[in-house]
Design a protein around this motif. Sequence first.
Motif, PDB file in Angstrom:
ATOM      1  N   ALA A  15       0.840  -1.204   0.000  1.00 21.57           N
ATOM      2  CA  ALA A  15       0.000   0.000   0.000  1.00 21.57           C
ATOM      3  C   ALA A  15       0.875   1.254   0.000  1.00 21.57           C
ATOM      4  N   ARG A  16       1.934   1.230   0.787  1.00 23.06           N
ATOM      5  CA  ARG A  16       2.858   2.376   0.836  1.00 23.06           C
ATOM      6  C   ARG A  16       3.523   2.575  -0.532  1.00 23.06           C
ATOM      7  N   LEU A  17       3.943   1.485  -1.157  1.00 21.52           N
ATOM      8  CA  LEU A  17       4.619   1.584  -2.461  1.00 21.52           C
ATOM      9  C   LEU A  17       3.663   2.052  -3.562  1.00 21.52           C
ATOM     10  N   ILE A  18       2.386   1.700  -3.448  1.00 22.65           N
ATOM     11  CA  ILE A  18       1.380   2.179  -4.414  1.00 22.65           C
ATOM     12  C   ILE A  18       1.189   3.688  -4.277  1.00 22.65           C
ATOM     13  N   GLY A  19       1.435   4.217  -3.075  1.00 20.43           N
ATOM     14  CA  GLY A  19       1.228   5.651  -2.847  1.00 20.43           C
ATOM     15  C   GLY A  19       0.014   5.938  -1.992  1.00 20.43           C
ATOM     16  N   CYS A  20      -0.419   4.948  -1.238  1.00 24.77           N
ATOM     17  CA  CYS A  20      -1.551   5.140  -0.331  1.00 24.77           C
ATOM     18  C   CYS A  20      -1.055   5.707   0.993  1.00 24.77           C
ATOM     19  N   ARG A  21      -1.988   6.318   1.735  1.00 27.91           N
ATOM     20  CA  ARG A  21      -1.728   6.674   3.124  1.00 27.91           C
ATOM     21  C   ARG A  21      -2.142   5.470   3.963  1.00 27.91           C
ATOM     22  N   VAL A  22      -1.234   4.934   4.774  1.00 27.52           N
ATOM     23  CA  VAL A  22      -1.449   3.648   5.416  1.00 27.52           C
ATOM     24  C   VAL A  22      -1.622   3.805   6.924  1.00 27.52           C
ATOM     25  N   VAL A  23      -2.679   3.212   7.451  1.00 32.72           N
ATOM     26  CA  VAL A  23      -2.890   3.089   8.886  1.00 32.72           C
ATOM     27  C   VAL A  23      -2.921   1.591   9.179  1.00 32.72           C
ATOM     28  N   ALA A  24      -2.256   1.196  10.260  1.00 35.39           N
ATOM     29  CA  ALA A  24      -2.145  -0.231  10.569  1.00 35.39           C
ATOM     30  C   ALA A  24      -2.533  -0.486  12.007  1.00 35.39           C
ATOM     31  N   THR A  42       1.183   5.573  10.573  1.00 33.81           N
ATOM     32  CA  THR A  42       0.255   5.582  11.708  1.00 33.81           C
ATOM     33  C   THR A  42      -0.057   4.156  12.131  1.00 33.81           C
ATOM     34  N   VAL A  43       0.339   3.814  13.343  1.00 32.37           N
ATOM     35  CA  VAL A  43       0.073   2.463  13.847  1.00 32.37           C
ATOM     36  C   VAL A  43      -0.753   2.573  15.121  1.00 32.37           C
ATOM     37  N   ILE A  44      -1.704   1.656  15.259  1.00 34.51           N
ATOM     38  CA  ILE A  44      -2.630   1.692  16.398  1.00 34.51           C
ATOM     39  C   ILE A  44      -2.599   0.346  17.098  1.00 34.51           C
ATOM     40  N   ASP A  45      -2.489   0.410  18.422  1.00 35.08           N
ATOM     41  CA  ASP A  45      -2.425  -0.789  19.243  1.00 35.08           C
ATOM     42  C   ASP A  45      -3.852  -1.259  19.515  1.00 35.08           C
ATOM     43  N   TYR A  46      -4.232  -2.401  18.953  1.00 43.38           N
ATOM     44  CA  TYR A  46      -5.631  -2.830  19.112  1.00 43.38           C
ATOM     45  C   TYR A  46      -5.917  -3.299  20.539  1.00 43.38           C
TER      46      TYR A  46
END
Lengths: 333, 333
Positions: free
Chosen positions: B165-174, B192-196
């Motif tokens: 997704a990052r290489l495609i050029g998307c903004r990535v949240v994980a 942006t990473v979120i601790d579930y």
Amino acid sequence: MPFSARTAKEVHVIRRPDGPLSVDDFVIAERALPDLAPGEFLIANRYLSIDPVRRVFFAHGTAPLNGGLHSFAIGEVVESRHPDYAPGEIVGHYQGLRDLAVGRGEETRKIAAGEDPLEWHMGPLGVGGFFAYVGLIEVARARPGENVLVSSAAGSVGSLAVQLARLIGCRVVATAATDKLAWLRATAGVETVIDYKDADWRERLGAALPDGLDVYFDNVGGAQLDAALSLINPHGRVAVCGMVSAYDRATPFSEPAGAWTWRMMTSQVELKSYHVRDHQRLWPVFQRSVGDWLHSGAIRVETQVRDGLEAVPQAFVDLIAGKSLGKTVVRLS
Amino acid sequence: MPFSARTAKEVHVIRRPDGPLSVDDFVIAERALPDLAPGEFLIANRYLSIDPVRRVFFAHGTAPLNGGLHSFAIGEVVESRHPDYAPGEIVGHYQGLRDLAVGRGEETRKIAAGEDPLEWHMGPLGVGGFFAYVGLIEVARARPGENVLVSSAAGSVGSLAVQLARLIGCRVVATAATDKLAWLRATAGVETVIDYKDADWRERLGAALPDGLDVYFDNVGGAQLDAALSLINPHGRVAVCGMVSAYDRATPFSEPAGAWTWRMMTSQVELKSYHVRDHQRLWPVFQRSVGDWLHSGAIRVETQVRDGLEAVPQAFVDLIAGKSLGKTVVRLS
């Protein structure tokens, strides 16, 4: 006297319906129309479309209180200061729920009805018919020999969807209320019809689809969507067109309607909502195909016609209560 | 002595796990292999794939008790009576969770690893990597500039999905568990990473996506699918790849996972499950693209290697418990 000021009568919502829709939620109001400006034209509405989904907009704020309502109508241009619209032309537009409307050419389509009954352009050849066509053929990609389920199958959209599915060569199962089952069998030619008011409708649905479901055309949401998803075959497709089970509820926006489960996760299933505005390239072939089928009698439709702007509130109440077969319109003389 | 009988060691499930998976649910069994028949070849497995979804098959009957298990592995052909498979060739196949396997050429792919670490063909260039590629690019059709959410983003599939997704050029949240967030930021390059596991993960997710979500790559189901659907933008797409939140439950098949609501009904949203077998035409371009990115360092992956067939049960237990970063494999010498 051309381009003169007139008075329009409009249907207004005067309070947000809370619980079942009531005629007392509406009034008929008068509004003075200003003189036509350059680029405007005056439309005398002939047919107003009564669509169940409006209930949600009435209740939840996207329709104004005490103001003009956005809704589909067909009318005749009676005066014009727009170079492309001449008096006498018939147009479909979204300035509905009033007798006189001012058009500017946006969201407006000229209708060459020819020999067609004008009602057809409110129903099977109109926006509702196009939702049935696009949903079944483009979104759900129904193919010959597949098992197709249509809910609310005796309504404006559903009654076209079941007949299109039959004409494609699908095996069709339909759900509707008790008093509409005979019409679906005898007139729409649906082999298997299920009364969703029966206590055991869910078992009957399963029994009617022993080899599962390939396509579900959903007008209802809620328990029927859930039941359909539990029967869906690998590579099944669900086109979500409406959610009438939620329209008359207090919180339709968060109404859960069908759970996504492991079965679906492992079945290459598609669940899609859609809008016909994304599929305009299909409009000409839709008009030609469905027009031919209507003229040949291969597709048969019902229209409930009520007369006069004052009939609009009761028409909405009856439609939401599930009392209407086919398309409901209000005719203005 | 060619084509001779041998004894294979296999991992068997001896009881249906009920509650969290335990090493006591497994044994290592021995099985005498018959002589190779014409058309068969003997594979000495080198790497066994440990996949969380197997948990469901162990518990719910599609995996046999006390018998050989279907699972991905890479091995070397050591003897052959098949004209197309010669000793020394490296093959990927589904006769995993044993040291020696008899191949017949079905569901078997020759692997020309060249200079690649063979582990890559278990993870980013293997089936899991292909699920990430197909799901993000073909099923969800992620496009440059879009907001993409990936759950279980530090797992085998998720860790590739976020980087694609990052290489495609998307903004990535994980989303991922606490101990994997640093790797996602520092190595996978996720902004942006979120601790579930945070009590307020759902609010954080909303705050991280103020203009909503265009694509959700779902490895988890349940509450995370539900949260993602509540944030989805018009024309949003959800690719459902896994449902790890349900794998260790008593009733994964009926576990509700995300409600279809009015918001989705009116948003032209797609929710799709898929299998890579329907997208085989993309295999060569997937191998070339991801192979190039791995060699250039644009994509970086983790492999948890455990040694010996006896390590298989604990590897499954730890993976299902969420303790593993990246792809988990068992290496046989």
